[in-house]
Motif scaffolding. Structure first.
Motif, PDB file in Angstrom:
ATOM      1  N   ASP A 274       0.837  -1.193   0.000  1.00  0.00           N
ATOM      2  CA  ASP A 274       0.000   0.000   0.000  1.00  0.00           C
ATOM      3  C   ASP A 274       0.871   1.242   0.000  1.00  0.00           C
ATOM      4  O   ASP A 274       2.028   1.226   0.431  1.00  0.00           O
ATOM      5  CB  ASP A 274      -0.947  -0.002   1.201  1.00  0.00           C
ATOM      6  N   PHE A 275       0.291   2.317  -0.484  1.00  0.00           N
ATOM      7  CA  PHE A 275       0.955   3.614  -0.496  1.00  0.00           C
ATOM      8  C   PHE A 275      -0.117   4.683  -0.364  1.00  0.00           C
ATOM      9  O   PHE A 275      -1.181   4.594  -1.004  1.00  0.00           O
ATOM     10  CB  PHE A 275       1.731   3.810  -1.794  1.00  0.00           C
ATOM     11  N   GLY A 276       0.177   5.696   0.495  1.00  0.00           N
ATOM     12  CA  GLY A 276      -0.829   6.727   0.665  1.00  0.00           C
ATOM     13  C   GLY A 276      -0.359   7.861   1.549  1.00  0.00           C
ATOM     14  O   GLY A 276       0.825   8.022   1.855  1.00  0.00           O
ATOM     15  N   TRP A 277      -1.313   8.665   1.992  1.00  0.00           N
ATOM     16  CA  TRP A 277      -1.060   9.835   2.840  1.00  0.00           C
ATOM     17  C   TRP A 277      -2.033   9.815   4.018  1.00  0.00           C
ATOM     18  O   TRP A 277      -3.230   9.514   3.845  1.00  0.00           O
ATOM     19  CB  TRP A 277      -1.268  11.125   2.056  1.00  0.00           C
ATOM     20  N   ASN A 278      -1.541  10.137   5.212  1.00  0.00           N
ATOM     21  CA  ASN A 278      -2.371  10.344   6.392  1.00  0.00           C
ATOM     22  C   ASN A 278      -2.264  11.815   6.790  1.00  0.00           C
ATOM     23  O   ASN A 278      -1.249  12.266   7.336  1.00  0.00           O
ATOM     24  CB  ASN A 278      -1.920   9.461   7.559  1.00  0.00           C
ATOM     25  N   GLY A 279      -3.260  12.582   6.460  1.00  0.00           N
ATOM     26  CA  GLY A 279      -3.196  14.021   6.695  1.00  0.00           C
ATOM     27  C   GLY A 279      -3.876  14.442   7.985  1.00  0.00           C
ATOM     28  O   GLY A 279      -4.818  13.807   8.456  1.00  0.00           O
TER      29      GLY A 279
ATOM     30  N   ASP B  13      -4.412  24.929   7.411  1.00  0.00           N
ATOM     31  CA  ASP B  13      -3.155  24.481   8.005  1.00  0.00           C
ATOM     32  C   ASP B  13      -3.182  22.969   8.087  1.00  0.00           C
ATOM     33  O   ASP B  13      -3.792  22.397   9.005  1.00  0.00           O
ATOM     34  CB  ASP B  13      -2.987  25.124   9.392  1.00  0.00           C
ATOM     35  N   PHE B  14      -2.575  22.332   7.115  1.00  0.00           N
ATOM     36  CA  PHE B  14      -2.727  20.881   6.996  1.00  0.00           C
ATOM     37  C   PHE B  14      -1.411  20.261   6.562  1.00  0.00           C
ATOM     38  O   PHE B  14      -0.687  20.825   5.741  1.00  0.00           O
ATOM     39  CB  PHE B  14      -3.823  20.550   5.974  1.00  0.00           C
ATOM     40  N   MET B  15      -1.112  19.081   7.087  1.00  0.00           N
ATOM     41  CA  MET B  15       0.111  18.352   6.748  1.00  0.00           C
ATOM     42  C   MET B  15      -0.256  17.007   6.100  1.00  0.00           C
ATOM     43  O   MET B  15      -1.258  16.394   6.462  1.00  0.00           O
ATOM     44  CB  MET B  15       0.959  18.116   8.004  1.00  0.00           C
ATOM     45  N   TRP B  16       0.583  16.579   5.153  1.00  0.00           N
ATOM     46  CA  TRP B  16       0.312  15.341   4.409  1.00  0.00           C
ATOM     47  C   TRP B  16       1.540  14.411   4.478  1.00  0.00           C
ATOM     48  O   TRP B  16       2.241  14.226   3.484  1.00  0.00           O
ATOM     49  CB  TRP B  16      -0.008  15.631   2.951  1.00  0.00           C
ATOM     50  N   PRO B  17       1.801  13.790   5.596  1.00  0.00           N
ATOM     51  CA  PRO B  17       2.913  12.820   5.644  1.00  0.00           C
ATOM     52  C   PRO B  17       2.562  11.551   4.863  1.00  0.00           C
ATOM     53  O   PRO B  17       1.430  11.082   4.882  1.00  0.00           O
ATOM     54  CB  PRO B  17       3.070  12.530   7.135  1.00  0.00           C
ATOM     55  N   LYS B  18       3.559  10.992   4.153  1.00  0.00           N
ATOM     56  CA  LYS B  18       3.354   9.792   3.349  1.00  0.00           C
ATOM     57  C   LYS B  18       3.452   8.539   4.218  1.00  0.00           C
ATOM     58  O   LYS B  18       4.086   8.540   5.269  1.00  0.00           O
ATOM     59  CB  LYS B  18       4.390   9.716   2.235  1.00  0.00           C
ATOM     60  N   THR B  19       2.821   7.489   3.724  1.00  0.00           N
ATOM     61  CA  THR B  19       2.903   6.187   4.392  1.00  0.00           C
ATOM     62  C   THR B  19       2.926   5.086   3.334  1.00  0.00           C
ATOM     63  O   THR B  19       2.294   5.207   2.280  1.00  0.00           O
ATOM     64  CB  THR B  19       1.722   5.966   5.360  1.00  0.00           C
ATOM     65  N   SER B  20       3.670   4.044   3.588  1.00  0.00           N
ATOM     66  CA  SER B  20       3.769   2.949   2.631  1.00  0.00           C
ATOM     67  C   SER B  20       4.182   1.682   3.351  1.00  0.00           C
ATOM     68  O   SER B  20       4.859   1.750   4.391  1.00  0.00           O
ATOM     69  CB  SER B  20       4.774   3.289   1.528  1.00  0.00           C
ATOM     70  N   GLY B  21       3.769   0.546   2.800  1.00  0.00           N
ATOM     71  CA  GLY B  21       4.132  -0.729   3.392  1.00  0.00           C
ATOM     72  C   GLY B  21       4.006  -1.851   2.388  1.00  0.00           C
ATOM     73  O   GLY B  21       3.273  -1.762   1.410  1.00  0.00           O
ATOM     74  N   ILE B  22       4.747  -2.913   2.609  1.00  0.00           N
ATOM     75  CA  ILE B  22       4.696  -4.092   1.755  1.00  0.00           C
ATOM     76  C   ILE B  22       4.934  -5.317   2.622  1.00  0.00           C
ATOM     77  O   ILE B  22       5.725  -5.267   3.564  1.00  0.00           O
ATOM     78  CB  ILE B  22       5.745  -4.009   0.623  1.00  0.00           C
TER      79      ILE B  22
END
Length: 439
Positions: free
Chosen positions: A286-291, A301-310
């Motif tokens: 999976d790959f995505g963003w948790n904002g 005022d918003f942050m978009w850190p990325k997240t990914s896993g396999i």
């Protein structure tokens, strides 16, 4: 006045032309071909075959990578707090932000799943099953149409016999009527002839009604609109005595092939149940963003850190309480039941073949006997007519001779139809019904 007559003639020609155009001359082969294209059974069979391909696509799709996208947006009206112990002092802190959002793309790929692999084989076998079933449907339709077609022919031959008898009796009645007028014949003889003619006319009308009903039945059997007019060609029933000597190969019968394919499907079903005992391994990524932030994700005022896993997912069945074993045994019972059905089908086909051969042989004997009877009855009628004209035979003898010829002809027609019906059954027993389409 001449103009009116000319218009009337033109209109009558147009209507006559339309009527002739509406009349459809149907041979047996044309009737069968029409049924294979238009009858509901044939259409449904074609749709089942088409649907089998979609079933294959469905199973094949489950073996391909599965990609999904998801997203969420949440506003925390009350941000939850957590109590924290700092050296004996308890403080609370808010955990999170007012706005939270997530956007994710995930992939799942089956690496080892015996159920899917077996399902793919079963789907292909199902398509083959429907192909064979479509062929069986065609053969059943051919048999049904052929029987209905020859049934009309029998009625048509009966009508011809009645008409011949009616013509002969009418000729006799005209001669007797002239003799009565001349005072050379009793009026009671004329009355008897009139009664005989009326009875024949009544029989003719009954046969015409029966013929119309049978024509409607044929039109329904081939999927033709009932309002269409049809006409059967002038044919003679060819007798092929050698057909009873041909051998039958039961293994090539569509019913046997279909039963074997059904057993193959049941065996694959059992394999699928056994596959539930195998481990399952799949690859997940999976790959995505948790904002998160204080304001609305767009423009705030918003942050978009990325997240990914396999990773790999492994599922190993250990204990199912005996449910899987019970399913396997049920699948095995289906296989054994289908094998019993196969043997019974073979036995039934052998019986049908022997019965058809016996019917063919009996029909041949009866046809030959009835043909001799028709020839003899024709000679008797000719002699009786000559004798009656010379005053050597009574009217009763003449009427009896006409009736005897009509009965002999009717018996011949019935025996010819019985032969054709038996011939169809024998062709069916040999698995050659489609040969009727290409004759």
């Amino acid at each position: 006045m001449k103009r009116i007559k000319l218009i009337a003639v033109m209109l009558s020609s147009i209507f006559a032309g339309n009527y002739l155009y509406a009349q459809e001359v149907l041979t047996l082969q044309e009737a069968i071909k029409y049924a294979l294209k238009n009858k509901a059974e044939a259409k449904k069979s074609a749709l089942e075959l088409e649907n089998a391909q979609y079933q294959i696509d469905e199973v094949r799709g489950s073996a391909l990578p599965q990609i999904n996208a998801s997203g969420s947006l949440k506003y925390n009206a009350i941000i939850p707090e957590m109590a924290i112990d700092l050296g004996g002092e308890i403080i609370t802190a808010k955990m999170g932000q007012p706005w939270n959002s997530a956007a994710m793309v995930s992939l799942n790929q089956q690496l080892f799943n015996q159920s899917i692999f077996t399902g793919l084989k079963a789907a292909k076998t199902t398509r083959e099953f429907y192909q064979i079933n479509a062929q069986l449907t065609e053969e059943q339709l051919i048999e049904k149409v052929s029987n209905s077609y020859y049934d009309i022919f029998q009625t048509q031959l009966q009508l011809e016999t009645i008409q011949t008898n009616l013509d002969n009796t009418t000729k006799t009645k005209n001669v007797v009527e002239g003799l009565v007028q001349a005072g050379l014949q009793r009026k009671i003889d004329l009355d008897r002839l009139v009664v005989a003619i009326n009875n024949l006319e009544s029989q003719k009308q009954q046969i015409l009604n029966a013929q119309q009903l049978k024509e409607n039945a044929l039109k329904f059997a081939i999927g033709m609109p009932i309002e269409n007019d049809i006409q059967l060609p002038e044919e003679t029933f060819d007798i092929n005595a050698s057909i009873a000597l041909e051998d039958m190969d039961i293994d090539n019968r569509t019913e046997v092939i279909l039963n074997r394919k059904q057993i193959e499907l049941y065996e694959l079903n059992k394999t699928a149940k056994v596959a539930d005992l195998y481990p399952k391994l799949s690859l997940g990524a999976d790959f995505g963003w948790n904002g998160f932030g204080q304001g609305f994700p767009i423009g705030g005022d918003f942050m978009w850190p990325k997240t990914s896993g396999i990773g790999l997912n492994l599922s190993v069945p250990i204990f199912t309480g005996g449910a899987t074993k019970a399913k396997i045994r049920q699948a095995d019972i289906q296989i054994r039941q289908a094998q019993v059905t196969l043997e019974d089908t073979k036995l039934g086909l052998s019986l049908a073949n022997e019965n058809a051969k016996s019917q063919i042989r009996n029909s041949l004997l009866i046809v030959n006997t009835n043909r001799s009877n028709v020839t003899l009855a024709t000679e008797v009628l000719n002699d009786t007519q000559n004798n009656y004209g010379n005053g050597l035979a009574t009217l009763t003898e003449l009427l009896d001779a006409e009736k005897a010829l009509a009965d002999a002809q009717s018996n011949l027609n019935t025996s010819l139809l019985n032969f054709k019906v038996a011939e169809i059954q024998l062709i069916k027993a040999k698995g050659n019904l489609k040969s009727l389409v290409n004759e």
